[in-house]
Motif scaffolding. Structure first.
Motif, PDB file in Angstrom:
ATOM      1  N   GLU A   1     -71.733 -22.035  22.630  1.00 33.04           N
ATOM      2  CA  GLU A   1     -72.318 -23.095  21.783  1.00 33.04           C
ATOM      3  C   GLU A   1     -73.221 -24.006  22.613  1.00 33.04           C
ATOM      4  OE1 GLU A   1     -71.033 -26.397  18.423  1.00 33.04           O
ATOM      5  OE2 GLU A   1     -69.482 -25.262  19.457  1.00 33.04           O
ATOM      6  N   ARG A   2     -72.760 -24.358  23.807  1.00 31.99           N
ATOM      7  CA  ARG A   2     -73.581 -25.205  24.682  1.00 31.99           C
ATOM      8  C   ARG A   2     -74.849 -24.460  25.116  1.00 31.99           C
ATOM      9  NH1 ARG A   2     -74.618 -25.516  29.696  1.00 31.99           N
ATOM     10  NH2 ARG A   2     -73.049 -23.992  30.328  1.00 31.99           N
ATOM     11  N   VAL A   3     -74.694 -23.155  25.467  1.00 33.57           N
ATOM     12  CA  VAL A   3     -75.859 -22.347  25.856  1.00 33.57           C
ATOM     13  C   VAL A   3     -76.863 -22.285  24.704  1.00 33.57           C
ATOM     14  CG1 VAL A   3     -76.641 -20.033  26.514  1.00 33.57           C
ATOM     15  CG2 VAL A   3     -74.547 -20.960  27.510  1.00 33.57           C
ATOM     16  N   PHE A   4     -76.353 -22.039  23.498  1.00 31.53           N
ATOM     17  CA  PHE A   4     -77.220 -21.957  22.322  1.00 31.53           C
ATOM     18  C   PHE A   4     -78.001 -23.262  22.134  1.00 31.53           C
ATOM     19  CE2 PHE A   4     -78.016 -22.473  17.766  1.00 31.53           C
ATOM     20  CZ  PHE A   4     -78.614 -21.269  17.447  1.00 31.53           C
ATOM     21  N   MET A   5     -77.297 -24.401  22.194  1.00 30.99           N
ATOM     22  CA  MET A   5     -77.961 -25.700  21.986  1.00 30.99           C
ATOM     23  C   MET A   5     -78.967 -25.979  23.101  1.00 30.99           C
ATOM     24  SD  MET A   5     -76.803 -26.425  19.122  1.00 30.99           S
ATOM     25  CE  MET A   5     -77.712 -27.956  18.957  1.00 30.99           C
ATOM     26  N   ASP A   6     -78.653 -25.559  24.332  1.00 29.32           N
ATOM     27  CA  ASP A   6     -79.586 -25.745  25.454  1.00 29.32           C
ATOM     28  C   ASP A   6     -80.865 -24.939  25.235  1.00 29.32           C
ATOM     29  OD1 ASP A   6     -77.840 -27.427  26.728  1.00 29.32           O
ATOM     30  OD2 ASP A   6     -77.169 -25.960  28.233  1.00 29.32           O
ATOM     31  N   VAL A   7     -80.714 -23.670  24.804  1.00 30.59           N
ATOM     32  CA  VAL A   7     -81.880 -22.810  24.583  1.00 30.59           C
ATOM     33  C   VAL A   7     -82.744 -23.358  23.452  1.00 30.59           C
ATOM     34  CG1 VAL A   7     -82.625 -20.520  23.768  1.00 30.59           C
ATOM     35  CG2 VAL A   7     -80.814 -20.704  25.485  1.00 30.59           C
ATOM     36  N   VAL A   8     -82.116 -23.699  22.343  1.00 34.90           N
ATOM     37  CA  VAL A   8     -82.861 -24.223  21.194  1.00 34.90           C
ATOM     38  C   VAL A   8     -83.524 -25.542  21.536  1.00 34.90           C
ATOM     39  CG1 VAL A   8     -82.667 -25.062  18.816  1.00 34.90           C
ATOM     40  CG2 VAL A   8     -81.428 -23.005  19.508  1.00 34.90           C
TER      41      VAL A   8
END
Length: 233
Positions: free
Chosen positions: A219-226
């Protein structure tokens, strides 16, 4: 590593707008690959290039160890957007129409229906099916030609929890049958339960690609990428 499909520098522009921007994805044979990203990230555009609906602006697609060609579509099944069903026909009749069009043996119909657990729908018309049953019938259509790779674009859209659970079990069964799956979704929790590997796409760019591991906070990786692609935009 045994790759069934990979892209190198894949780009797609529409009237000067970049929808897919130098994307390199790596799909391991007999696995489930989750292509994740918010709506409008470019997921469907990538999948449509893999199945020949769209032509890349630039870059390369390699399938099964060679440059992609239209002949490879014989080994690729796909369910993109809504299932292409004849609502006035039964499940069996829908598959019969496809076998005639593709010159496939009729024996494949029973096998495909059994795989998606629709073998007992009898004379019920596809128009009377639930959304989950329609999705499974669409997957059966994609399985008819015994593909090496099946592409499912947001297959859980609109399904209730039971439909999603059934679909999850079905997708997880494919690698054991020698079928690789590319699954696109914007629902992180669902992809996490199904996929072996994940690619996170945002604003047409692949910001992350890795095997799913328990010690990574996706979830953190996803939010960082977006978040980072929004800042760049």
């Amino acid at each position: 590593m045994d790759m069934i499909l990979k892209t190198t520098g894949l780009c797609k522009n529409f009237k000067g707008q970049t929808a897919v921007n130098h994307v390199d994805i790596h799909i391991q044979r007999n696995s489930v690959y989750g292509l994740l990203g918010p709506n409008g990230a470019g997921k469907s555009t990538i999948l449509k290039m893999i199945v020949g609906i769209l032509r890349p602006t630039s870059g390369r697609i390699e399938f099964d160890g060679h440059p992609w060609s239209r002949k490879d579509l014989n080994s690729i099944g796909a369910l993109i957007e809504t299932p292409p069903l004849y609502e006035n026909l039964t499940a069996y009749e829908n598959l019969k129409a496809r076998t005639l069009a593709l010159n496939l043996p009729e024996s494949r119909i029973g096998e495909a229906l059994e795989t998606v657990q629709l073998e007992n729908t009898g004379k019920k018309k596809a128009g009377q099916f639930s959304l989950g049953m329609k999705q499974r019938l669409g997957i059966a259509l994609a399985l008819l030609a015994q593909p090496k790779l099946i592409i499912l674009d947001e297959p859980a859209n609109g399904l209730d929890p039971i439909g999603i659970q059934d679909l999850r079990g079905l997708i997880r069964s494919f690698p054991e049958q020698g079928i690789t799956v590319i699954l696109s979704s914007h629902i992180l929790s669902e992809v996490e339960l199904i996929a072996d590997h994940i690619g996170i796409l945002a604003n047409g760019q692949l910001g992350y690609e890795s095997e799913i591991r328990k010690n990574i906070d996706l979830e953190r990786v996803f939010m960082d990428v977006v978040g980072s692609t929004r800042e760049e935009g």
